[in-house]
Design an enzyme around this catalytic site. Structure first.
Site: not given
Ligand code: MRU
Length: 342
Positions: A89, A234
């Protein structure tokens, strides 16, 4: 996690991942003993959330090293497998950072890699606790005496980390201090991390919450029903531009318009100092079916395609505060992560 359920755990020969695709209906686990299974689990969001991806990536290197020994791979095959994990990812910088952190141990064998990955896991839990304390203190320092109404988006909780959570770590600490009236959990289309995961975590912790449609969030904020928004991240550029789950920027704009704080809670490992601003953050685009179908049934007309970015970038000027494990930066007031490295 904070109680009986663990997001991810090293079992000595692989990773045991809580399957977040079937929560809250079922509590099931995926065992990853090979790179293909782990990459598939990362892509399907069995394991997800930036810090959890970092830890999974680090243990993933141990899986690759062990698989290479087992199946007689040469170094090139092993390195290609590690690259597949690193690139499974693109948006959360933690995944690549977790892989890179343990790479120097790869020549010493899987156990040495796993030991370093475990250190990363332990640091993450400790860091989340510190984020919770810093964030709660900063928020309460600006609040009156009454309990707070907190809005959050996606899931930045124990499920998205090695335990406790970043944004939900702040919420847990506010709750511990008796200062949470209600949490508005945005449902978080299209994969419902808010409705399925955040609501599950908060309910288990006894923290009052309601789930609202993503489209309700700006109105909730403008009507004065929320005191603060707290989200995770992220990837954060040096100037404070912040990538988080799609829909976050709408929350930030509404907070700006309403004059309430928009707080980002994230460890320093989510800061990418190599990027001067958010323009360089890679935004993952996910399969069209995630928005064109509902419960396996097509909802959009057959000939219509989808645009499905999984993340957006909130400009630094809309980020009131960035809460890290070392303290709080007031970003929109000019204190940027590129200027102060913890
Ligand atoms: O697609 P995801 O579920 O991996 O996205 C996660 C998020 O956007 C969270 O808010 C981010 O990773 C912060 S987790 C502490």
């Amino acid at each position: 996690m904070t109680s009986d359920v663990r997001t991810l755990e090293w079992t000595g020969d692989g990773l045991r991942l809580l399957d977040q695709t079937v929560l809250p209906g079922r509590v099931e686990y995926v065992a990853a003993h090979d790179v293909g299974t782990l990459v598939d689990a990362i892509r399907r969001l069995v394991v997800r959330g930036a810090p959890a991806l970092g830890v999974a990536g680090a243990f993933g290197v141990a899986i690759a090293v062990r698989q290479a020994e087992r199946e007689g791979w040469d170094d090139a095959a092993r390195d290609a497998a590690i690259a597949r994990i690193r690139e499974a990812r693109p948006t959360a910088v933690n995944l690549a950072a977790g892989v890179d952190r343990v790479l120097p141990f790869a020549g010493k064998g899987a156990d040495a890699v796993a030991a370093e990955a475990q250190a990363l896991l332990d640091e993450d839990v400790r860091g989340n606790r510190a984020i919770g304390v810093h964030g709660a203190s900063w928020i309460l320092g600006r609040a009156g005496d009454r309990p707070l109404r907190v809005l959050t988006h996606c899931n930045a909780g124990a499920l998205a980390t090695a335990g406790w959570g970043t944004a939900l770590g702040v919420v847990r600490e506010l709750h511990r201090r008796g200062r949470v009236e209600i949490v508005y959990a945005d449902e978080t289309r299209p994969l419902l991390q808010g409705a399925r995961l955040t609501a599950w975590e908060l309910d288990r912790a006894g923290i009052p919450c309601v789930v609202q449609a993503d489209g309700a969030a700006p109105s909730t904020i403008l009507r004065g029903l929320a005191d603060v928004a707290v989200i995770g991240a992220d990837r954060i550029a040096a100037n404070g531009d912040t990538a988080n789950k799609i829909g976050s920027v709408g929350v930030a704009l509404a907070c700006h318009a309403a004059g309430i704080p928009f707080v980002v809670a994230a460890p320093w490992s989510t800061v990418d100092p190599a990027l001067p601003d958010g323009g360089g953050i890679p935004i993952e685009e996910r399969p069209a079916e995630e928005v064109l179908t509902w419960g396996g049934t097509r909802t959009a007309p057959d000939r219509v395609d989808a645009y499905n970015p999984a993340f957006d970038v909130t400009p630094a000027r809309l980020v009131t505060a960035l809460v890290t494990e070392t303290g709080v930066l007031e970003v929109s007031a000019g204190s940027t992560p590129g200027g102060v490295r913890g």
